[in-house]
Design a protein around this motif. Structure first.
Motif, PDB file in Angstrom:
ATOM      1  N   TYR A 107      66.535  77.296  -6.690  1.00  0.00           N
ATOM      2  CA  TYR A 107      65.255  77.456  -5.781  1.00  0.00           C
ATOM      3  C   TYR A 107      64.048  76.802  -6.555  1.00  0.00           C
ATOM      4  N   PRO A 108      63.869  75.311  -6.885  1.00  0.00           N
ATOM      5  CA  PRO A 108      63.253  74.733  -7.732  1.00  0.00           C
ATOM      6  C   PRO A 108      61.569  74.838  -7.155  1.00  0.00           C
ATOM      7  N   LEU A 109      61.615  75.064  -5.921  1.00  0.00           N
ATOM      8  CA  LEU A 109      60.080  75.103  -5.500  1.00  0.00           C
ATOM      9  C   LEU A 109      59.522  76.508  -5.464  1.00  0.00           C
ATOM     10  N   ILE A 110      60.482  77.401  -5.329  1.00  0.00           N
ATOM     11  CA  ILE A 110      60.005  78.724  -5.722  1.00  0.00           C
ATOM     12  C   ILE A 110      59.774  79.042  -6.882  1.00  0.00           C
ATOM     13  N   LYS A 111      60.489  78.335  -7.839  1.00  0.00           N
ATOM     14  CA  LYS A 111      60.271  78.615  -9.488  1.00  0.00           C
ATOM     15  C   LYS A 111      58.979  77.828  -9.743  1.00  0.00           C
ATOM     16  N   LEU A 112      58.741  76.799  -9.074  1.00  0.00           N
ATOM     17  CA  LEU A 112      57.461  76.166  -9.374  1.00  0.00           C
ATOM     18  C   LEU A 112      56.232  76.978  -9.008  1.00  0.00           C
ATOM     19  N   ILE A 113      56.317  77.494  -7.824  1.00  0.00           N
ATOM     20  CA  ILE A 113      55.257  78.390  -7.310  1.00  0.00           C
ATOM     21  C   ILE A 113      55.087  79.650  -8.101  1.00  0.00           C
ATOM     22  N   ASN A 135      52.388  69.631 -10.629  1.00  0.00           N
ATOM     23  CA  ASN A 135      52.520  68.300 -10.985  1.00  0.00           C
ATOM     24  C   ASN A 135      53.361  67.533  -9.798  1.00  0.00           C
ATOM     25  N   PRO A 136      52.623  66.416  -9.404  1.00  0.00           N
ATOM     26  CA  PRO A 136      53.021  65.673  -7.998  1.00  0.00           C
ATOM     27  C   PRO A 136      54.871  65.266  -8.396  1.00  0.00           C
ATOM     28  N   ASP A 137      55.043  64.754  -9.439  1.00  0.00           N
ATOM     29  CA  ASP A 137      56.676  64.527  -9.679  1.00  0.00           C
ATOM     30  C   ASP A 137      57.469  65.969  -9.558  1.00  0.00           C
ATOM     31  N   GLU A 138      57.063  66.909 -10.179  1.00  0.00           N
ATOM     32  CA  GLU A 138      57.833  68.173 -10.387  1.00  0.00           C
ATOM     33  C   GLU A 138      57.952  68.557  -8.880  1.00  0.00           C
ATOM     34  N   THR A 139      56.872  68.618  -8.013  1.00  0.00           N
ATOM     35  CA  THR A 139      56.678  69.178  -6.665  1.00  0.00           C
ATOM     36  C   THR A 139      57.547  68.306  -5.798  1.00  0.00           C
ATOM     37  N   ILE A 140      57.422  67.122  -5.826  1.00  0.00           N
ATOM     38  CA  ILE A 140      58.556  66.011  -5.003  1.00  0.00           C
ATOM     39  C   ILE A 140      59.787  66.500  -5.329  1.00  0.00           C
ATOM     40  N   MET A 141      60.250  66.607  -6.412  1.00  0.00           N
ATOM     41  CA  MET A 141      61.754  66.928  -6.753  1.00  0.00           C
ATOM     42  C   MET A 141      62.075  68.172  -6.306  1.00  0.00           C
ATOM     43  N   ALA A 142      61.203  69.142  -6.654  1.00  0.00           N
ATOM     44  CA  ALA A 142      61.482  70.745  -6.004  1.00  0.00           C
ATOM     45  C   ALA A 142      61.685  70.855  -4.727  1.00  0.00           C
ATOM     46  N   LEU A 143      60.969  70.145  -3.838  1.00  0.00           N
ATOM     47  CA  LEU A 143      60.812  69.903  -2.419  1.00  0.00           C
ATOM     48  C   LEU A 143      62.272  69.343  -2.072  1.00  0.00           C
ATOM     49  N   LYS A 144      62.649  68.057  -2.737  1.00  0.00           N
ATOM     50  CA  LYS A 144      63.642  67.412  -2.619  1.00  0.00           C
ATOM     51  C   LYS A 144      65.047  68.305  -2.824  1.00  0.00           C
ATOM     52  N   LYS A 145      64.909  68.935  -3.764  1.00  0.00           N
ATOM     53  CA  LYS A 145      66.264  69.697  -4.223  1.00  0.00           C
ATOM     54  C   LYS A 145      66.236  70.895  -3.130  1.00  0.00           C
ATOM     55  N   GLU A 146      65.234  71.441  -2.496  1.00  0.00           N
ATOM     56  CA  GLU A 146      65.454  72.573  -1.517  1.00  0.00           C
ATOM     57  C   GLU A 146      65.627  71.928  -0.307  1.00  0.00           C
ATOM     58  N   GLY A 147      65.581  70.639  -0.083  1.00  0.00           N
ATOM     59  CA  GLY A 147      65.562  70.111   1.177  1.00  0.00           C
ATOM     60  C   GLY A 147      64.723  70.250   2.161  1.00  0.00           C
ATOM     61  N   CYS A 148      63.597  69.984   1.499  1.00  0.00           N
ATOM     62  CA  CYS A 148      62.316  70.356   2.464  1.00  0.00           C
ATOM     63  C   CYS A 148      61.753  69.061   2.787  1.00  0.00           C
ATOM     64  N   PHE A 149      61.461  68.557   3.930  1.00  0.00           N
ATOM     65  CA  PHE A 149      61.027  67.177   4.292  1.00  0.00           C
ATOM     66  C   PHE A 149      61.801  66.203   3.692  1.00  0.00           C
ATOM     67  N   PRO A 150      63.152  66.197   3.912  1.00  0.00           N
ATOM     68  CA  PRO A 150      64.018  65.185   3.088  1.00  0.00           C
ATOM     69  C   PRO A 150      63.927  63.645   3.233  1.00  0.00           C
ATOM     70  N   LEU A 151      63.460  63.059   4.258  1.00  0.00           N
ATOM     71  CA  LEU A 151      63.246  61.961   4.447  1.00  0.00           C
ATOM     72  C   LEU A 151      62.036  61.380   3.616  1.00  0.00           C
ATOM     73  N   LEU A 152      61.047  62.225   3.884  1.00  0.00           N
ATOM     74  CA  LEU A 152      59.699  61.878   2.936  1.00  0.00           C
ATOM     75  C   LEU A 152      59.960  61.843   1.484  1.00  0.00           C
ATOM     76  N   MET A 153      60.327  63.041   1.013  1.00  0.00           N
ATOM     77  CA  MET A 153      60.605  63.239  -0.396  1.00  0.00           C
ATOM     78  C   MET A 153      61.589  62.251  -0.855  1.00  0.00           C
ATOM     79  N   ASP A 154      62.635  61.605  -0.153  1.00  0.00           N
ATOM     80  CA  ASP A 154      63.569  60.500  -0.683  1.00  0.00           C
ATOM     81  C   ASP A 154      62.602  59.226  -0.586  1.00  0.00           C
ATOM     82  N   GLU A 155      61.696  59.153   0.167  1.00  0.00           N
ATOM     83  CA  GLU A 155      60.785  57.869   0.257  1.00  0.00           C
ATOM     84  C   GLU A 155      59.748  58.039  -0.738  1.00  0.00           C
ATOM     85  N   PHE A 156      59.155  59.257  -1.228  1.00  0.00           N
ATOM     86  CA  PHE A 156      58.537  59.486  -2.381  1.00  0.00           C
ATOM     87  C   PHE A 156      59.037  59.095  -3.673  1.00  0.00           C
ATOM     88  N   SER A 157      60.400  59.668  -3.768  1.00  0.00           N
ATOM     89  CA  SER A 157      61.351  59.577  -4.937  1.00  0.00           C
ATOM     90  C   SER A 157      61.615  58.103  -5.303  1.00  0.00           C
TER      91      SER A 157
END
Length: 119
Positions: free
Chosen positions: A27-33, A84-106
């Protein structure tokens, strides 16, 4: 005041116990929070912002846009200073939040990383 401090200490202790029994790496997003001491209000602001960006992304994608760098810049600029923007994007992506947007950002981050490493 003493009761408030005791409650905070108990809550902190309970979180420490929970973190030992839960693999926070799942749960990388929760961990980051938790690690960045993000409040409930700050979390809600983050999720509302990303939801809005996701809606804009979907709309722009439907209209035929190909470059979404401006959305990434908006995300980074509006992101809570604690994150951190990069860490937040990766955390959101790994948790499956907004997958298309996070894929685009990545993808944008990867392309920029490759572009500037070559120089």
């Amino acid at each position: 005041m003493e009761a408030c401090n005791q409650r905070n200490a108990a809550t902190s202790f309970h979180i420490q116990l929970l973190s030992k029994i839960i693999d926070l790496n799942q749960y990388p997003l929760i961990k980051l929070i938790i690690e960045n001491n993000i409040s409930h209000e700050e979390y809600n602001v983050l999720m509302e912002m990303v939801q809005g960006l996701n809606e804009t992304y979907e709309s722009q994608k439907e209209e035929g846009f190909l470059d979404f760098t401006s959305l990434l810049i908006h995300f980074a600029g509006m992101l809570n200073q604690k994150l951190n923007p990069d860490e937040t994007i990766m955390a959101l992506k790994k948790e499956g939040c907004f997958p298309l947007l996070m894929d685009e950002f990545s993808k944008i981050l990867d392309e920029n990383d490759k572009k500037y490493r070559r120089r």
